[in-house]
Design a protein around this motif. Structure first.
Motif, mmCIF file in Angstrom:
data_model
loop_
_atom_site.group_PDB
_atom_site.id
_atom_site.type_symbol
_atom_site.label_atom_id
_atom_site.label_comp_id
_atom_site.label_asym_id
_atom_site.label_seq_id
_atom_site.Cartn_x
_atom_site.Cartn_y
_atom_site.Cartn_z
ATOM 1 N N GLU A 81 0.800 -1.216 -0.043
ATOM 2 C CA GLU A 81 0.141 0.120 0.122
ATOM 3 C C GLU A 81 0.900 1.128 0.059
ATOM 4 O OE1 GLU A 81 -3.563 0.879 2.050
ATOM 5 O OE2 GLU A 81 -3.761 -1.372 2.818
ATOM 6 N N LEU A 82 0.755 1.986 -1.014
ATOM 7 C CA LEU A 82 1.613 3.011 -1.095
ATOM 8 C C LEU A 82 0.945 4.232 -0.778
ATOM 9 C CD1 LEU A 82 4.415 4.299 -1.893
ATOM 10 C CD2 LEU A 82 3.664 4.245 -4.505
ATOM 11 N N PRO A 83 0.861 4.922 0.052
ATOM 12 C CA PRO A 83 0.154 6.114 0.522
ATOM 13 C C PRO A 83 -0.079 7.077 -0.821
ATOM 14 C CG PRO A 83 1.905 5.900 2.257
ATOM 15 C CD PRO A 83 2.144 5.024 1.044
ATOM 16 N N ALA A 84 -1.363 7.461 -0.896
ATOM 17 C CA ALA A 84 -1.529 8.389 -2.002
ATOM 18 C C ALA A 84 -1.057 9.710 -1.706
ATOM 19 C CB ALA A 84 -3.140 8.865 -2.063
ATOM 20 N N ASP A 85 -0.688 10.170 -0.526
ATOM 21 C CA ASP A 85 -0.146 11.381 -0.289
ATOM 22 C C ASP A 85 1.063 11.140 0.712
ATOM 23 O OD1 ASP A 85 0.673 14.026 0.435
ATOM 24 O OD2 ASP A 85 -1.041 14.524 1.605
ATOM 25 N N LEU A 86 2.185 10.965 -0.141
ATOM 26 C CA LEU A 86 3.428 10.402 0.839
ATOM 27 C C LEU A 86 3.920 11.528 1.572
ATOM 28 C CD1 LEU A 86 5.183 8.073 1.011
ATOM 29 C CD2 LEU A 86 6.688 8.854 -0.436
ATOM 30 N N ALA A 87 3.908 12.735 1.193
ATOM 31 C CA ALA A 87 4.179 13.932 2.061
ATOM 32 C C ALA A 87 3.422 13.998 3.508
ATOM 33 C CB ALA A 87 3.983 15.249 1.345
ATOM 34 N N ALA A 88 2.144 13.515 3.721
ATOM 35 C CA ALA A 88 1.372 13.349 4.812
ATOM 36 C C ALA A 88 2.300 12.544 5.919
ATOM 37 C CB ALA A 88 0.079 12.872 4.617
ATOM 38 N N PHE A 89 3.043 11.645 5.440
ATOM 39 C CA PHE A 89 3.638 10.838 6.289
ATOM 40 C C PHE A 89 5.063 11.360 6.886
ATOM 41 C CE2 PHE A 89 0.758 8.062 4.638
ATOM 42 C CZ PHE A 89 0.355 7.015 5.735
ATOM 43 N N ASP A 90 5.377 12.573 6.365
ATOM 44 C CA ASP A 90 6.782 13.034 6.892
ATOM 45 C C ASP A 90 6.481 13.568 8.214
ATOM 46 O OD1 ASP A 90 7.629 13.092 4.213
ATOM 47 O OD2 ASP A 90 7.614 15.431 3.969
ATOM 48 N N GLY A 91 7.440 12.845 9.021
ATOM 49 C CA GLY A 91 7.414 13.016 10.468
ATOM 50 C C GLY A 91 6.332 12.415 11.212
ATOM 51 N N GLY A 132 20.746 12.871 9.487
ATOM 52 C CA GLY A 132 19.573 12.995 9.245
ATOM 53 C C GLY A 132 18.649 11.839 9.387
ATOM 54 N N VAL A 133 17.385 11.874 9.287
ATOM 55 C CA VAL A 133 16.434 10.635 9.596
ATOM 56 C C VAL A 133 15.707 10.411 8.428
ATOM 57 C CG1 VAL A 133 16.277 10.884 12.092
ATOM 58 C CG2 VAL A 133 14.626 12.324 10.708
ATOM 59 N N HIS A 134 15.164 9.249 8.345
ATOM 60 C CA HIS A 134 14.027 8.923 7.227
ATOM 61 C C HIS A 134 13.178 9.876 7.485
ATOM 62 C CE1 HIS A 134 11.085 6.691 5.058
ATOM 63 N NE2 HIS A 134 12.009 5.844 4.700
ATOM 64 N N PRO A 135 12.749 10.289 6.138
ATOM 65 C CA PRO A 135 11.626 11.361 6.032
ATOM 66 C C PRO A 135 10.356 11.264 6.886
ATOM 67 C CG PRO A 135 12.304 10.929 3.779
ATOM 68 C CD PRO A 135 13.041 9.822 4.699
#
Length: 151
Positions: A81-91, A132-135
């Motif tokens: 399942e690839l999130p539709a909005d990957l940026a929503a998972f930042d942090g 740095g950390v994974h996004p």
């Protein structure tokens, strides 16, 4: 199984590929497609999320982005399942300063042994600072994670 909290840019080729494969295994475990590794401590932080498969998918997507930057081709069709909005998972997930420091020392020891040139570049890049950390992670103060077994 090592699912790094560190940003994939810090991983050498071997660590990046191993992380991809091991996270695919973690995805299979969480999805119930395999009986092995069900109680592996590295899975705890994903299982504790509201949607473990989606969170693992977001993590894998972050690895794939780094692979693309290096000219590698990680097969994104293997992500359940690839999130539709990957940026929503930042942090979206926390990693503690203690966990991050432990992983950084662990990675540098591995790099010193197999890729000393990469280790030198990473030390130069980070210096005395924090790697740095994974996004999908955000750093919070705290000790090594309770699920960590590398200590």
């Amino acid at each position: 199984m090592r699912i790094w909290s560190l940003h994939p840019q810090h991983l050498d080729r071997q660590a990046l590929i191993a992380c991809w494969r091991e996270t695919l295994l973690a995805q299979a475990v969480i999805a119930g497609r395999t009986r092995g590794y069900r109680n592996h401590p590295q899975l705890e932080r994903f299982v504790a999320t509201p949607q473990p498969i989606v969170y693992v998918g977001a993590y894998l997507a972050g690895l794939a982005v780094e692979a693309d930057a290096r000219g590698y081709r990680f097969d994104r069709t293997r992500i359940d399942e690839l999130p539709a909005d990957l940026a929503a998972f930042d942090g979206a997930m926390e990693v503690t300063t203690g966990q991050l420091a432990l992983e950084w020392r662990h990675l540098l020891a591995k790099l010193d042994a197999r890729s000393p040139d990469v280790a030198a570049v990473q030390r130069e890049r980070v210096g005395d600072g924090v790697p740095g950390v994974h996004p999908m992670f955000r750093v919070v103060e705290g000790p090594v994670a309770s699920w960590e077994r590398a200590v």
